[in-house]
Design an enzyme around this catalytic site. Structure first.
Site, PDB file in Angstrom:
ATOM      1  N   ASP A  46       0.859  -1.178   0.000  1.00 29.87           N
ATOM      2  CA  ASP A  46       0.000   0.000   0.000  1.00 29.87           C
ATOM      3  C   ASP A  46       0.899   1.234   0.000  1.00 29.87           C
ATOM      4  O   ASP A  46       2.062   1.167   0.428  1.00 29.87           O
ATOM      5  CB  ASP A  46      -0.921   0.015   1.223  1.00 29.87           C
ATOM      6  CG  ASP A  46      -2.167   0.870   1.007  1.00 29.87           C
ATOM      7  OD1 ASP A  46      -3.258   0.295   0.854  1.00 29.87           O
ATOM      8  OD2 ASP A  46      -2.042   2.102   0.965  1.00 29.87           O
ATOM      9  N   ASP A  73       4.249   2.228  -4.057  1.00 34.23           N
ATOM     10  CA  ASP A  73       3.396   2.962  -4.987  1.00 34.23           C
ATOM     11  C   ASP A  73       3.271   2.094  -6.226  1.00 34.23           C
ATOM     12  O   ASP A  73       4.259   1.847  -6.927  1.00 34.23           O
ATOM     13  CB  ASP A  73       4.028   4.313  -5.321  1.00 34.23           C
ATOM     14  CG  ASP A  73       3.139   5.185  -6.206  1.00 34.23           C
ATOM     15  OD1 ASP A  73       2.285   4.634  -6.930  1.00 34.23           O
ATOM     16  OD2 ASP A  73       3.320   6.418  -6.187  1.00 34.23           O
ATOM     17  N   ASN A 100      -6.287  -5.794  -5.940  1.00 32.83           N
ATOM     18  CA  ASN A 100      -7.391  -5.000  -5.388  1.00 32.83           C
ATOM     19  C   ASN A 100      -7.230  -3.494  -5.592  1.00 32.83           C
ATOM     20  O   ASN A 100      -8.216  -2.774  -5.724  1.00 32.83           O
ATOM     21  CB  ASN A 100      -7.504  -5.307  -3.891  1.00 32.83           C
ATOM     22  CG  ASN A 100      -8.245  -4.241  -3.125  1.00 32.83           C
ATOM     23  OD1 ASN A 100      -9.460  -4.119  -3.213  1.00 32.83           O
ATOM     24  ND2 ASN A 100      -7.510  -3.432  -2.369  1.00 32.83           N
ATOM     25  N   TYR A 165     -11.676   6.179 -15.013  1.00 30.90           N
ATOM     26  CA  TYR A 165     -11.815   5.049 -14.083  1.00 30.90           C
ATOM     27  C   TYR A 165     -12.692   3.961 -14.683  1.00 30.90           C
ATOM     28  O   TYR A 165     -12.348   2.767 -14.629  1.00 30.90           O
ATOM     29  CB  TYR A 165     -12.414   5.549 -12.766  1.00 30.90           C
ATOM     30  CG  TYR A 165     -12.702   4.472 -11.749  1.00 30.90           C
ATOM     31  CD1 TYR A 165     -11.682   3.924 -10.977  1.00 30.90           C
ATOM     32  CD2 TYR A 165     -13.995   3.998 -11.533  1.00 30.90           C
ATOM     33  CE1 TYR A 165     -11.934   2.936 -10.031  1.00 30.90           C
ATOM     34  CE2 TYR A 165     -14.266   3.016 -10.592  1.00 30.90           C
ATOM     35  CZ  TYR A 165     -13.230   2.488  -9.838  1.00 30.90           C
ATOM     36  OH  TYR A 165     -13.490   1.512  -8.912  1.00 30.90           O
ATOM     37  N   LYS A 169     -11.557   0.067 -15.470  1.00 28.61           N
ATOM     38  CA  LYS A 169     -12.225  -1.070 -14.852  1.00 28.61           C
ATOM     39  C   LYS A 169     -12.867  -1.987 -15.896  1.00 28.61           C
ATOM     40  O   LYS A 169     -12.910  -3.209 -15.718  1.00 28.61           O
ATOM     41  CB  LYS A 169     -13.266  -0.581 -13.844  1.00 28.61           C
ATOM     42  CG  LYS A 169     -12.648   0.004 -12.580  1.00 28.61           C
ATOM     43  CD  LYS A 169     -11.805  -1.025 -11.847  1.00 28.61           C
ATOM     44  CE  LYS A 169     -11.277  -0.532 -10.534  1.00 28.61           C
ATOM     45  NZ  LYS A 169     -10.482  -1.553  -9.809  1.00 28.61           N
ATOM     46  N   THR A 200     -17.222   1.539   2.313  1.00 28.66           N
ATOM     47  CA  THR A 200     -15.931   1.821   2.935  1.00 28.66           C
ATOM     48  C   THR A 200     -15.993   3.197   3.595  1.00 28.66           C
ATOM     49  O   THR A 200     -16.872   4.023   3.294  1.00 28.66           O
ATOM     50  CB  THR A 200     -14.801   1.819   1.904  1.00 28.66           C
ATOM     51  OG1 THR A 200     -15.017   2.879   0.959  1.00 28.66           O
ATOM     52  CG2 THR A 200     -14.746   0.479   1.156  1.00 28.66           C
TER      53      THR A 200
END
Length: 258
Positions: A46, A73, A100, A165, A169, A200
């Site tokens: 992460d 990164d 993920n 985005y 995806k 989240t």
């Protein structure tokens, strides 16, 4: 609301080496917690170091096998693949890869520059291919494995507030099918997890407005809110030997978004 009733235990995940990208928060944090609770040998990467290190300590306090955290990164492919090699050297062959990590920052077409577009591809799609490339030889030599790429329902429903985005995806479904076909003879399964609107902390803080609540009520068949744990439990199944004949598929967990 999270539920406290018992869920499945997967013996095949006990001791299995698992690598998770973007594991420090959100869905990724839930993935790390759930795989550690199954006894898996987890390493995660992460960009955010403070919450990631706090997660490691929290899992230790829960009495589970503590994961390893490597700061990374994911736009730096060399560092990502170095983290994968370091995991193999320390723990043995990675048998489960969870691609993920991603970022769904909102943007309008008129504001997108070439640099921003390329960055969104790097953050949301490119690293998934290169992580799969790195784990393939070790999975093959170990007799197989499971790669779980993370997509999004945004491209299926045509969300209009993040075109870069959405494009990234959508590409992950194509990537999943291509790799599943290529890797299948090596007993490597490749599937795509497609979460809906997951509650989240980031989603609730930034976008769960009263209008958003109404949209969920109107469009989800099931009225419970999708939690990170709902995604993690599907990922456990796809990682475990229980799903040994599942590959090249999209697995949608969205409460029935229509």
């Amino acid at each position: 609301m999270e539920h406290d009733f018992p869920f499945a235990v997967y013996p095949s995940l006990d001791g299995r080496v698992v690598f998770i990208t973007g594991g420090g928060s959100g869905i990724g944090e839930s993935l790390v917690r759930h795989f550690c609770a199954q006894g898996a040998n987890v390493t995660f990467v992460d960009l955010a170091e403070e919450p990631s290190r706090a997660l490691v300590e929290s899992i230790k306090a829960d009495g589970h096998r503590a994961p390893d955290f490597i700061p990374c990164d994911l736009r730096d492919i060399d560092k990502l693949q170095a983290a994968i090699r370091a995991t193999q050297e320390k723990h043995g062959a990675i048998r489960v890869l969870l691609n993920n990590a991603g970022n769904d920052d909102r943007h309008r077409t008129e504001d997108v520059t070439v640099a921003y577009w390329d960055d969104r591809m790097a953050v949301n799609q490119r690293h998934q291919f290169f992580a799969a490339q790195a784990v393939r030889p070790m999975m093959r030599d170990a007799g197989g494995g499971s790669i779980i790429n993370f997509g999004s329902i945004t491209w299926m429903v045509g969300d209009g507030d993040c075109p870069a985005y959405v494009t990234a995806k959508a590409a992950i479904t194509g990537l999943t099918r291509a790799l599943a076909r290529e890797f299948g003879p090596e007993r490597i399964r490749v599937n795509c997890m497609i979460p809906g609107w997951v509650m989240t902390e980031r989603q609730m803080r930034l976008w769960l407005t009263p209008e958003g609540e109404r949209q969920i009520a109107d469009r989800q068949c099931l009225q419970d809110r999708v939690q990170p744990s709902d995604i993690a439990r599907m990922a456990l199944f796809l990682a475990a030997d229980d799903s040994r004949m599942c590959t090249s598929q999209n697995f949608i967990v969205d409460g029935g978004w229509v």
